[in-house]
Design a protein around this motif. Structure first.
Motif, mmCIF file in Angstrom:
data_model
loop_
_atom_site.group_PDB
_atom_site.id
_atom_site.type_symbol
_atom_site.label_atom_id
_atom_site.label_comp_id
_atom_site.label_asym_id
_atom_site.label_seq_id
_atom_site.Cartn_x
_atom_site.Cartn_y
_atom_site.Cartn_z
ATOM 1 N N LEU A 50 0.833 -1.048 -0.018
ATOM 2 C CA LEU A 50 0.236 -0.110 -0.111
ATOM 3 C C LEU A 50 0.822 1.373 0.033
ATOM 4 C CD1 LEU A 50 -3.051 -0.355 2.583
ATOM 5 C CD2 LEU A 50 -3.324 -0.203 0.062
ATOM 6 N N TYR A 56 1.614 1.592 -4.084
ATOM 7 C CA TYR A 56 0.618 2.335 -4.619
ATOM 8 C C TYR A 56 0.735 3.836 -4.261
ATOM 9 C CZ TYR A 56 -2.243 -1.682 -5.517
ATOM 10 O OH TYR A 56 -2.906 -3.010 -6.087
ATOM 11 N N CYS A 105 -7.419 -3.993 1.896
ATOM 12 C CA CYS A 105 -6.601 -2.976 0.976
ATOM 13 C C CYS A 105 -7.175 -2.872 -0.588
ATOM 14 C CB CYS A 105 -5.232 -3.810 0.366
ATOM 15 S SG CYS A 105 -4.233 -3.894 2.114
ATOM 16 N N VAL A 164 -7.419 0.760 -2.274
ATOM 17 C CA VAL A 164 -7.074 1.156 -3.832
ATOM 18 C C VAL A 164 -8.018 1.227 -4.597
ATOM 19 C CG1 VAL A 164 -4.740 -0.246 -3.236
ATOM 20 C CG2 VAL A 164 -6.931 -1.199 -4.476
ATOM 21 N N GLY A 206 -7.676 5.844 -2.916
ATOM 22 C CA GLY A 206 -6.647 4.903 -3.587
ATOM 23 C C GLY A 206 -6.353 5.809 -4.904
ATOM 24 N N LEU A 265 -2.514 6.805 -6.059
ATOM 25 C CA LEU A 265 -1.641 6.328 -7.212
ATOM 26 C C LEU A 265 -1.324 7.890 -7.896
ATOM 27 C CD1 LEU A 265 -3.996 3.886 -8.812
ATOM 28 C CD2 LEU A 265 -1.563 3.457 -7.880
#
Length: 362
Positions: free
Chosen positions: A39, A43, A197, A201, A206, A210
């Motif tokens: 994570l 990410y 998770c 994301v 999420g 990114l």
């Protein structure tokens, strides 16, 4: 695996021994930690080289409960853990006393790493420290924690750590039924961690994570505060590491400062890199496969494990940047293209480019 352990004869080819079940239970605990690390690194693009601290905090919290659960069955027949008697500690330190309660321990394995990560992250992220500087700071933090936990004055067992666990909730840790139960609990927690998770994301947060990974300055100019999102995901990641540590301690039977320092933290990064960072399933595959390889090689050719680990990391960095999952994806695309070309060759008459173009459009 628990079924094969419980319902097959010991001489059957399908039988899984208690040792193997226990070993894979440990791998699943590592996979929970890898999910959290993915994570924050895969990410969000923040490389942490100090996740061993959060893993260790969760493991020590559970270890304190297990050490107190021994009661007067220790070597010195004292209510105090054996290492305290050896160190001539006369009274149980105040921070040990709440760990008589299993409920408190369950809360502590999540909250203690999360609070530590939140405090550290608040100080670091608001000053916009990132990149290699963040990695170096977390590495220094891991080294500091390792030094602190090695001190006998901490009353946490010093270099020997906490060991000699016998029971959890009244069940013998050495019994086959307890080992199966711990494996099942670890597998269930891993599934829950994966779903958590995945929810993160796939959520709006999420997508912002990114975006922070790919272009943090654009996120800042779009009106968002990247430090808040970083703090959130870093705290969640630490909490998952703490849960993993709590599941590790009863299955392995020991927790020492050796699981907190710099080297274990770097190994955790290798798990995610090998599996494929930025893919949740890759983190799980990496944690299980690398640790299985470690167990196999250290049992059969122990002198070559470090060479293998170093070579594997170099291979991944240079030739498999997306890890095992990325390699499998590229292989799948290659096979699809190959099948597509063969199908084209059988359905389109040779020397007819117009028919080939029509086939590709359809």
């Amino acid at each position: 695996m628990p079924s094969l352990n419980a319902f097959t004869a010991p001489d059957s080819m399908l039988h899984i021994s208690g040792f193997t079940l226990n070993l894979f239970g440990k791998y699943l605990a590592y996979a929970i930690l890898a999910l959290g690390l993915d994570l924050i690194w895969g990410y969000t693009g923040i490389l942490s080289l100090g996740h061993g601290i959060f893993f260790g905090l969760g493991a020590y919290c559970m270890g304190m409960y297990l050490a107190l659960a021994i009661g007067a069955e220790g070597v010195y027949k004292s209510a105090l853990p054996d290492f305290m008697v050896w160190n001539q500690v006369k009274e149980l330190p105040f921070f040990w006393k709440p760990f008589h309660s299993f409920s408190f321990t369950l809360v502590a394995v999540v909250v203690v790493p999360a609070i530590f990560a939140a405090g550290f992250g608040f100080l670091v992220f608001r000053t916009r420290i990132r990149g290699v500087y963040f990695a170096i700071i977390t590495q220094a933090l891991a080294l500091s924690a390792w030094l602190v936990f090695n001190r006998n004055e901490m009353n946490l067992g010093g270099t020997n750590g906490l060991t000699g666990f016998k029971k959890i909730l009244g069940f013998e840790l050495g019994s086959a039924g307890t080992q199966r139960g711990l494996y099942i609990v670890t597998a269930v927690v891993l599934c829950a961690a994966y779903l958590l998770c995945r929810w993160i994301v796939n959520s709006r947060a999420g997508r912002i994570l990114l975006a922070i990974r790919d272009a943090e300055s654009r996120v800042l100019y779009s009106g968002y505060t990247p430090s808040n999102y970083k703090l959130f995901v870093f705290t969640v990641s630490a909490a998952l590491a703490g849960v993993a540590g709590a599941l590790y301690a009863p299955q392995v039977g020991i927790i020492t400062p050796g699981r907190i320092g710099v080297l274990p933290s770097i190994e955790m990064v290798i798990w995610v890199a090998v599996g494929g960072r930025g893919t949740l399933i890759g983190a799980i595959i990496g944690a299980i496969s690398v640790n299985w390889a470690r167990s196999y090689l250290t049992s059969n050719v122990p002198d070559y494990w470090l060479y293998f680990q170093g070579g594997m990391f170099i291979l991944v960095v240079h030739y498999m940047p997306d890890g095992i999952v990325g390699l499998a994806r590229r292989f799948s695309e290659f096979v699809k293209k190959l099948i597509s070309k063969r199908s084209l060759a059988t359905q389109v008459p040779p020397g007819d480019p117009a028919a080939a173009r029509d086939w590709e459009r359809n």
